[in-house]
Design an enzyme around this catalytic site. Structure first.
Site, PDB file in Angstrom:
ATOM      1  N   LYS A  33      -1.979   5.836  -1.284  1.00  0.00           N
ATOM      2  CA  LYS A  33      -1.809   5.010  -0.057  1.00  0.00           C
ATOM      3  C   LYS A  33      -1.293   5.249   0.471  1.00  0.00           C
ATOM      4  O   LYS A  33      -0.333   4.354   1.000  1.00  0.00           O
ATOM      5  CB  LYS A  33      -1.486   3.311  -0.393  1.00  0.00           C
ATOM      6  CG  LYS A  33      -3.077   2.823  -2.349  1.00  0.00           C
ATOM      7  CD  LYS A  33      -2.879   1.526  -2.343  1.00  0.00           C
ATOM      8  CE  LYS A  33      -3.560   1.503  -3.637  1.00  0.00           C
ATOM      9  NZ  LYS A  33      -4.016   2.632  -4.821  1.00  0.00           N
ATOM     10  N   ALA A  82       0.649  -1.564 -10.151  1.00  0.00           N
ATOM     11  CA  ALA A  82       1.014  -0.701 -11.317  1.00  0.00           C
ATOM     12  C   ALA A  82       1.257  -1.892 -12.808  1.00  0.00           C
ATOM     13  O   ALA A  82       1.586  -2.187 -13.879  1.00  0.00           O
ATOM     14  CB  ALA A  82       1.853   0.079 -11.292  1.00  0.00           C
ATOM     15  N   LYS A 124      -2.295  -1.803   5.087  1.00  0.00           N
ATOM     16  CA  LYS A 124      -1.571  -3.183   4.279  1.00  0.00           C
ATOM     17  C   LYS A 124      -0.044  -3.128   3.651  1.00  0.00           C
ATOM     18  O   LYS A 124       0.769  -3.737   3.618  1.00  0.00           O
ATOM     19  CB  LYS A 124      -2.545  -3.355   2.826  1.00  0.00           C
ATOM     20  CG  LYS A 124      -3.517  -2.187   1.856  1.00  0.00           C
ATOM     21  CD  LYS A 124      -1.800  -2.322   0.676  1.00  0.00           C
ATOM     22  CE  LYS A 124      -2.317  -1.413  -0.443  1.00  0.00           C
ATOM     23  NZ  LYS A 124      -1.015  -1.165  -1.358  1.00  0.00           N
ATOM     24  N   ARG A 132       6.857  -2.754  -3.277  1.00  0.00           N
ATOM     25  CA  ARG A 132       7.875  -2.034  -2.346  1.00  0.00           C
ATOM     26  C   ARG A 132       8.118  -2.047  -1.408  1.00  0.00           C
ATOM     27  O   ARG A 132       9.159  -1.831  -1.027  1.00  0.00           O
ATOM     28  CB  ARG A 132       7.592  -0.404  -3.397  1.00  0.00           C
ATOM     29  CG  ARG A 132       6.384   0.439  -2.483  1.00  0.00           C
ATOM     30  CD  ARG A 132       6.472   1.776  -3.680  1.00  0.00           C
ATOM     31  NE  ARG A 132       6.079   1.475  -5.654  1.00  0.00           N
ATOM     32  CZ  ARG A 132       4.963   2.245  -5.599  1.00  0.00           C
ATOM     33  NH1 ARG A 132       5.412   3.772  -5.480  1.00  0.00           N
ATOM     34  NH2 ARG A 132       5.157   2.155  -7.061  1.00  0.00           N
ATOM     35  N   ASN A 133       6.599  -2.373  -0.562  1.00  0.00           N
ATOM     36  CA  ASN A 133       6.779  -2.034   0.526  1.00  0.00           C
ATOM     37  C   ASN A 133       7.692  -3.716   1.363  1.00  0.00           C
ATOM     38  O   ASN A 133       8.171  -3.301   2.082  1.00  0.00           O
ATOM     39  CB  ASN A 133       5.216  -1.722   1.224  1.00  0.00           C
ATOM     40  CG  ASN A 133       4.912  -0.685   1.459  1.00  0.00           C
ATOM     41  OD1 ASN A 133       5.266   0.887   2.020  1.00  0.00           O
ATOM     42  ND2 ASN A 133       4.188  -0.555   0.515  1.00  0.00           N
TER      43      ASN A 133
END
Length: 346
Positions: free
Chosen positions: A124, A158, A209, A273-274
């Site tokens: 991604k 995940a 996103k 994480r983003n």
């Protein structure tokens, strides 16, 4: 919480498994989650991991030593390697699940025959070497056409796959036969798979996103609440639609889960994480120190530069993208930039 297996569950788990030769390239959290998905349905899953240490640790302990360590694998279901050529040669379906910044280093080593393989991108992000998405990179650099490609989209963290919490995947590919094959090998009690033909739309939305999630994290770190975040996300999906239509017009509904759903979970989830990267920046970390404090790659950071420049080339007005780019790459003050952004949202 994952439910306890009953006798009927055990019986169903003994169903005939798929003979398709499938492999996963990458050993991060999402790659590990994908392997977990595939072993539900496939007799053997080939897995190309980063190095001999990771390979040896999995062979010794039955789990990834760094990511999703609670996921235990039956080693009889895995064929581990560190050689991408060994994996590609053995497989009909190759799932690419490395961080985007490492993909070219991995595939540059590929010198085996691969033209009849199906390459599935679970990446991604933008490939830095060509400043483009995986679909274009595979087509231009390796002459792998869209008929031999597929894209996996979420929403699917995940960490929730590891806990066997019900998750949804969208598999985008132009070939119906390929689509059905991928649905068969991914679908399980805790993974529900839908199909799409919008390869580029799904890939770009997954990239966008992540950038928007950084913005949602910055807002959180600055002290903005849920009311603002809801307005922020509703504006973000509109910017996504504008960008996607400018890049590749296709019959699509951005309210579907592969677009809006993936945006929502990435913007709100503590697993994101983003979002976490943005939260650190909002709390006062420099961009560099925020990145260094994380042990996983935040794809949105690397993608923001390319997406911003593409939007400018096409003359698009995307205030959220502009704001996040300014903070990440021009050193602009997050608090001041978000104060300006609030006047542009509705």
């Amino acid at each position: 919480m994952a439910k306890k297996k009953t006798n009927s569950d055990s019986a169903s788990s003994k169903k005939t498994k798929n003979d398709v030769a499938v492999g996963v390239v990458g050993s991060g959290s999402f790659a590990t989650a994908i392997v977990k998905m595939l072993v539900e349905n496939c007799k053997t899953v080939h897995w190309c991991v980063r190095n001999e240490f990771v390979k040896g640790a999995i062979e010794l302990r039955g789990h990834n030593p760094t990511y999703l360590t609670a996921v235990n694998f039956n080693l009889k279901n895995l064929k581990l390697t560190t050689d991408v050529n060994e994996l590609v040669s053995a497989c009909d379906v190759v799932v690419l699940a490395t961080p985007s910044i490492y993909l070219s280093d991995t595939l540059d080593k590929m010198n085996c025959e691969y033209k009849d393989k199906i390459f599935v991108s679970a990446i991604k992000g933008i490939i830095p070497k060509v400043n483009d998405v995986v679909a274009h990179y595979l087509k231009e650099e390796f002459q792998i056409g869209f008929r031999n490609q597929a894209v996996i989209a979420g929403p699917c963290h995940a960490e929730e796959v590891a806990m066997e919490r019900l998750s949804y995947l969208t598999v985008a590919t132009v070939e119906d036969e390929t689509s059905q094959k991928l649905v068969d090998i991914f679908n399980s009690d805790f993974i529900k798979v839908h199909s799409s033909k919008d390869i580029l739309g799904n890939e770009y939305s997954a990239i966008l996103k992540n950038i928007f999630a950084i913005g949602a994290g910055i807002a959180s770190g600055l002290g903005y609440g849920d009311n603002f975040t809801a307005v922020f996300v509703s504006n973000a999906i509109r910017e996504m639609e504008i960008f996607l239509e400018a890049i590749y017009e296709a019959p699509r509904d951005v309210n579907e889960s592969a677009y809006l759903g993936d945006l929502l979970v990435t913007a709100y989830s503590l697993f994101s994480r983003n979002r976490n990267l943005g939260n650190l920046i909002g709390k006062g970390y420099t961009v560099k120190s925020a990145i260094q404090s994380m042990n996983m790659v935040a794809e949105g950071y690397y993608a923001a530069d390319s997406i911003y420049k593409t939007s400018k080339d096409k003359g698009l007005k995307l205030p959220i993208i502009d704001t996040i780019y300014g903070i990440l790459y021009e050193g602009k003050n997050a608090e001041k930039q978000f104060k300006k952004l609030t006047t542009k949202l509705n």
